[in-house]
Every structure is written in C-alpha cells, then in structure tokens.
Scaffold this motif. Structure first.
Motif, PDB file in Angstrom:
ATOM      1  N   SER A  49       1.282  -2.052  -7.952  1.00 18.43           N
ATOM      2  CA  SER A  49       0.096  -2.051  -8.461  1.00 18.43           C
ATOM      3  C   SER A  49      -0.774  -3.141  -7.942  1.00 18.43           C
ATOM      4  CB  SER A  49       0.333  -2.313  -9.937  1.00 18.43           C
ATOM      5  OG  SER A  49       0.689  -3.880 -10.143  1.00 18.43           O
ATOM      6  N   ALA A  50      -2.016  -3.104  -7.972  1.00 18.74           N
ATOM      7  CA  ALA A  50      -2.873  -4.003  -7.312  1.00 18.74           C
ATOM      8  C   ALA A  50      -2.565  -5.193  -7.823  1.00 18.74           C
ATOM      9  CB  ALA A  50      -4.334  -3.771  -7.515  1.00 18.74           C
ATOM     10  N   ASP A  51      -2.295  -5.717  -9.066  1.00 17.90           N
ATOM     11  CA  ASP A  51      -2.093  -7.008  -9.622  1.00 17.90           C
ATOM     12  C   ASP A  51      -0.818  -7.552  -9.077  1.00 17.90           C
ATOM     13  OD1 ASP A  51      -4.282  -6.977 -10.948  1.00 17.90           O
ATOM     14  OD2 ASP A  51      -3.530  -6.341 -13.035  1.00 17.90           O
ATOM     15  N   TYR A  52       0.271  -6.526  -9.051  1.00 18.87           N
ATOM     16  CA  TYR A  52       1.261  -7.092  -8.487  1.00 18.87           C
ATOM     17  C   TYR A  52       1.225  -7.634  -6.960  1.00 18.87           C
ATOM     18  CZ  TYR A  52       6.655  -7.114  -7.716  1.00 18.87           C
ATOM     19  OH  TYR A  52       7.737  -7.820  -7.280  1.00 18.87           O
ATOM     20  N   TYR A  53       0.556  -6.665  -6.249  1.00 20.93           N
ATOM     21  CA  TYR A  53       0.538  -6.967  -4.890  1.00 20.93           C
ATOM     22  C   TYR A  53      -0.136  -8.350  -4.776  1.00 20.93           C
ATOM     23  CZ  TYR A  53      -0.778  -7.444  -0.103  1.00 20.93           C
ATOM     24  OH  TYR A  53      -0.806  -8.213   1.116  1.00 20.93           O
TER      25      TYR A  53
END
Length: 297
Positions: A49-53
C-alpha cells in the motif's frame, strides 16, 4: 549513524533517480512535482500500500519482512551493491549501538606482504575505509605518495580530495572521486560505529564541497574490477585494468592488483619505472620520450 534517517535518504534518492519511463509506469499527462517516481507508484510496483511504503521511506522499517524489502529493491531497480546497502541499513536499526571503536591496525601480516612482493604488476592492500596499508615495490613506485610525510600508509580518500597531487595523477579523477565516495558510503553502513571512518567522512565533508555533494547522492559501490587512467611524473600517461581481491583470512582487507596489456606503452613504461639501475637518459630526453622512441620500428 542514524539508520532510520539513512534509510529514508537512501530510498528517497533512489526513487528520485528512477523515471516513469524506466520503471514502465504509464504517464497520464499533467505536470509532475517530483523528479522521479511518486511514492504511490513505487508502492504499486512493490505490491504494497502507498501508506505502508511511505512508512518505509520515513525509515520506519521495523517489522518489514525480507520479502517486502526485496520487492521494494526490485521496484526501485537497485543493483546488487545498492540492495546489500539497503539491508545493511536495516541491520543498523535492529541492533543496539555499541561503544564506538577505533582500529589501531597499521600493518599487514608478513605472509600478505610476501604475496604482494611476488606480484610483478602494481599491487596494494587497503581496508574498507580506504586506508592503504601495504604496497609491492612497483606499486609504491607507481603511486604518488602524500606530501605530508605519511609515506606508504595513508588514507586514499583524504589524499584524493585534499592533495593537489591527486589531480595530476588521475586522468579519470571524476570517476575516481565518485567511486571513492560510493565505497565509503557502503562501508559506513557495514560498520557504522567505526570512529576513524566517521572522522574521515566528517573531515572531507567539511573541507571538500565536492565530497559533500557526492556524499549526498547516496550512491554505493563495493570493490570490483575496472580501469584506471593515470599520469606518472616520470613515465607519462598509463592505462591499467584492476581486480579487487577480498582476503578471506583477513576480513575487511582487499588486495588491489593492476593489470597491464602485454606489449602496450604502459607495459614498457612500467618496465622502465621498475628498472632502478637503468642508466640515466641522455640530456634533453625524458623517460616518456625514451619509451616512445623504443617503440618506433
């Protein structure tokens, strides 16, 4: 060394250099506000996910699996040196910082010196922070040593950036400087608490704007093989290949051996340089002119 901030800077720098075209990311028009990929594009390529990256790029790496880190490395198209560097940085965040240490080693074992002396081509031994510890005879004759009186044992990075003689010696100075900084950057992640390495980087960062600029690129490199273009004050322009050989019995030490094309001008020049008992040239003829004349039919 703050591992989290180093991870953040490294991932950000690798993302900035990778264009959408190189990554195979479709463009949908409109101005892009970042020079390389967006975070969400890297996240998509890595399958997270973008948040995780975004958390990873802020250095919040705790809990990230090896599989995720490998996926990020592939998404950013890291080469093998860069991939290893990323994992070295991750290790820093996973261990407590030991007391800073100082290595006092300034010599190599007699057996290693004997190996050096048995090699006909120029050869030397250095460590990860590029302290040059030993040369063979022709290697010592080839290299212009520092003018500060340190003799055979000196730090190559400090000499390269701070001694004017280095620029006269290296015809490929820009490449040499880039590679030296990239090797020190890699070494700093492998041994982040090496006090002498920290001092070398600190000195060069404050005294050389060029070093500071290169350091901030976060490029990394480990010893490999390649070419060197040098100019010796006595025998002129020289062209070498080189091979870096890790000494398995001496972790952290590398033997650098120069290779010379048979029958080349460099081969003739090195024979002249090695001939300590050669008669002095006739007045008005330099050693370089002797070599060129000797090759004429």
């Amino acid at each position: 060394m703050d591992g989290r901030s180093q991870i953040s800077s490294f991932l950000t720098s690798r993302r900035a250099r990778l264009s959408p075209e190189d990554a195979g990311v479709p463009l949908h028009g409109g101005a892009r506000r970042v020079p390389g990929l967006r975070r969400e594009e890297v996240a998509h390529l890595a399958g997270v996910s973008a948040d995780y990256y975004a958390r990873l790029e802020r250095g919040r790496i705790s809990g990230a699996s090896r599989e995720v880190l490998e996926a990020v490395a592939r998404a950013l198209q890291l080469d093998e040196d860069e991939r290893r560097h990323l994992f070295d940085l991750v290790k820093i965040t996973q261990r407590r910082a030991p007391r800073r240490k100082t290595s006092t080693r300034r010599t190599v074992r007699p057996g290693i010196q004997q190996v050096l002396d048995s090699i006909e081509a120029p050869a030397l031994v250095q460590n990860a922070r590029l302290d040059r510890l030993a040369f063979n005879k022709i290697g010592r004759a080839l290299h212009s040593l520092p003018t500060d009186g340190s003799g055979d044992q000196y730090n190559y990075a400090t000499w390269l950036f701070l001694d004017p003689a280095a620029m006269r010696f290296h015809r490929d100075a820009d490449i040499a400087k880039h590679d030296v900084v990239a090797m020190l950057r890699a070494a700093s992640a492998q041994d982040p608490y090496d006090r002498e390495l920290i001092e070398i980087v600190g000195t060069l960062t404050t005294q050389s704007e060029e070093f500071s600029t290169l350091w901030n690129t976060h490029d990394v490199l480990r010893h490999r093989s390649g070419a060197k273009l040098l100019t010796h004050p006595e025998v002129g322009d020289l062209e070498f290949g080189y091979e870096s050989l890790e000494l398995s019995a001496e972790p952290g030490l590398v033997m650098l051996v120069f290779t010379i094309e048979a029958g080349s001008r460099t081969a003739e020049a090195m024979r002249l340089l090695a001939s300590l008992t050669a008669p002095a040239p006739r007045a008005g003829r330099t050693p370089s002119e002797q070599i060129d004349e000797g090759r004429r039919p």
